[in-house]
Enzyme design. Sequence first.
Site, short mmCIF file in Angstrom:
data_model
loop_
_atom_site.label_atom_id
_atom_site.label_comp_id
_atom_site.label_asym_id
_atom_site.label_seq_id
_atom_site.Cartn_x
_atom_site.Cartn_y
_atom_site.Cartn_z
N GLU A 1 -2.30 12.02 -0.70
CA GLU A 1 -2.01 11.82 -2.12
C GLU A 1 -1.87 13.13 -2.89
O GLU A 1 -2.52 13.35 -3.91
CB GLU A 1 -3.07 10.88 -2.73
CG GLU A 1 -3.09 9.54 -2.01
CD GLU A 1 -4.21 8.60 -2.45
OE1 GLU A 1 -4.96 8.93 -3.37
OE2 GLU A 1 -4.33 7.51 -1.84
N ASN B 1 0.30 11.76 3.57
CA ASN B 1 0.16 10.31 3.38
C ASN B 1 0.05 10.02 1.88
O ASN B 1 -0.66 10.75 1.16
CB ASN B 1 -1.13 9.90 4.11
CG ASN B 1 -1.38 8.42 4.16
OD1 ASN B 1 -0.51 7.65 4.58
ND2 ASN B 1 -2.58 7.99 3.75
N HIS C 1 0.66 0.13 -0.55
CA HIS C 1 -0.17 -0.78 -1.36
C HIS C 1 0.75 -1.44 -2.41
O HIS C 1 0.99 -0.87 -3.47
CB HIS C 1 -1.30 -0.01 -2.06
CG HIS C 1 -2.30 0.55 -1.10
ND1 HIS C 1 -3.13 -0.27 -0.36
CD2 HIS C 1 -2.61 1.82 -0.76
CE1 HIS C 1 -3.92 0.49 0.39
NE2 HIS C 1 -3.62 1.76 0.18
N GLU D 1 -1.38 1.86 5.26
CA GLU D 1 -2.42 1.14 4.50
C GLU D 1 -1.85 -0.12 3.85
O GLU D 1 -2.15 -0.42 2.70
CB GLU D 1 -3.02 2.05 3.41
CG GLU D 1 -3.54 3.37 3.93
CD GLU D 1 -4.19 4.24 2.85
OE1 GLU D 1 -4.50 3.74 1.76
OE2 GLU D 1 -4.38 5.44 3.12
N ASP E 1 -1.04 -3.39 2.19
CA ASP E 1 -1.58 -4.64 1.65
C ASP E 1 -0.72 -5.05 0.47
O ASP E 1 -0.02 -4.23 -0.11
CB ASP E 1 -3.09 -4.58 1.31
CG ASP E 1 -3.50 -3.48 0.36
OD1 ASP E 1 -2.64 -2.94 -0.35
OD2 ASP E 1 -4.71 -3.17 0.31
O1 9MR Z 1 -10.64 1.33 1.36
C1 9MR Z 1 -11.25 2.39 0.67
C2 9MR Z 1 -12.35 1.84 -0.22
O2 9MR Z 1 -13.37 1.27 0.54
C3 9MR Z 1 -12.87 2.95 -1.10
O3 9MR Z 1 -13.79 2.40 -2.01
C4 9MR Z 1 -11.71 3.60 -1.83
C5 9MR Z 1 -12.13 4.70 -2.75
O4 9MR Z 1 -11.02 5.24 -3.39
O5 9MR Z 1 -10.80 4.11 -0.89
C6 9MR Z 1 -10.21 3.11 -0.17
O6 9MR Z 1 -9.15 3.56 0.60
C7 9MR Z 1 -8.13 4.31 -0.04
C8 9MR Z 1 -7.56 5.26 0.98
O7 9MR Z 1 -8.59 6.06 1.50
C9 9MR Z 1 -6.45 6.11 0.41
N1 9MR Z 1 -5.44 5.29 -0.21
C10 9MR Z 1 -5.90 4.31 -1.16
C11 9MR Z 1 -6.99 3.43 -0.55
C12 9MR Z 1 -7.45 2.37 -1.54
O8 9MR Z 1 -8.11 2.96 -2.61
#
Ligand code: 9MR
Length: 348
Positions: free
Chosen positions: A161, A202, A238, A267, A269
């Site tokens: 990011e 990513n 996402h 990722e 969803d």
């Molecule tokens: O799935 C992850 C969640 O459990 C955490 O609370 C969250 C914190 O930001 O991060 C989530 O995963 C993220 C990923 O590492 C990077 N892209 C966005 C995802 C969703 O926030």
Amino acid sequence: MSRSISRHLIALSAAVCLAAGLAATPATAEPRPKTLAELAKKHHKYFGSATDNPEFTDAAYLKLLGSEFGQTTPGNAMKWYATEPKPGVFDFTAGDEVLAFAKDHHQKVRGHTLVWHSQLPAWLTDRTWTADELRPVLKNHIQTVARHYKGKVIHWDVVNEAFNEDGTYRESIFYKTLGPGYIADALRWAHEADPRAKLYLNDYNVDGINAKSDAYYHLIKQLKADGVPVEGFGLQGHLALQYGFPAGVQENIQRFADLGVEVAITELDIRMELPATPEKLATQATWYADYVKACLAVKKCVGVTIWDYTDKYSWIPGVFPDEGAALPYDENLQPKPAYHAIRKVLGG
Ligand code: 9MR
């Protein structure tokens, strides 16, 4: 033993074997349906799911995670706050737990993530750093983590990011302190520590062609021209039904492939405003199929990971109030229309 007794024994054991055989495979039994992992493998891709350590107490969840998916990504276990909770003090417990599960179930693992502005430990964010102070801290973090997992992860999301929606650099602690060169440095340091892992950038909202994905396109082109070891681009994927399906996903994947990097859907969803209705679930199913189809159409798209597989453990409701139902299995681990649509597009 008399001949008649032994004849009886043979007959009896034949009957037992027959009964056991019938019980195991009734004449009407269908062959076991292929898993998503097996279906994807026929296309030379993996199909995976993220997971997180608190879920490791849920046996029913683990059974599906280990059987249906050929790849996993630790959702949190390899992030900076988890791996280096105190300066120079590393903790690989959570990541190792995910790796052990993956090994037992013959799953590939994506390493996620070495450099990210979020989920950093307070010791890093609670003070200011000069470039000369931060650079060795960043290098040591990347190399210690990458060395620990050397040979065990297929990919690293080295920098996660890095850009804003308009294609400008995100003003993270790393960018602000070290300038944009931190990305090339991070890739080089990770490559030194684990030369065989494919190194990825990513991000989210880079599914189609837009200002943010353009920024990655130009950055990766430049990095490759400079000989920096960047080998993959991760589309997080996402999506949300209320914003529409992104335009040009396949073209976008293709243009990165044409630059000479592989692409992974990292990722995926697809959330919706609750309540979920049959109509919304049907649209969601089409979107999952269309996204997977876009990956299947490009040889250098190496696989798809969904961001956990069941609504029971999705991150969405915790972050977007009144949204959810984003994954192919519902909260009771039952497959939804999206699951069947993915199977179909994979040829199942
Ligand atoms: O799935 C992850 C969640 O459990 C955490 O609370 C969250 C914190 O930001 O991060 C989530 O995963 C993220 C990923 O590492 C990077 N892209 C966005 C995802 C969703 O926030």
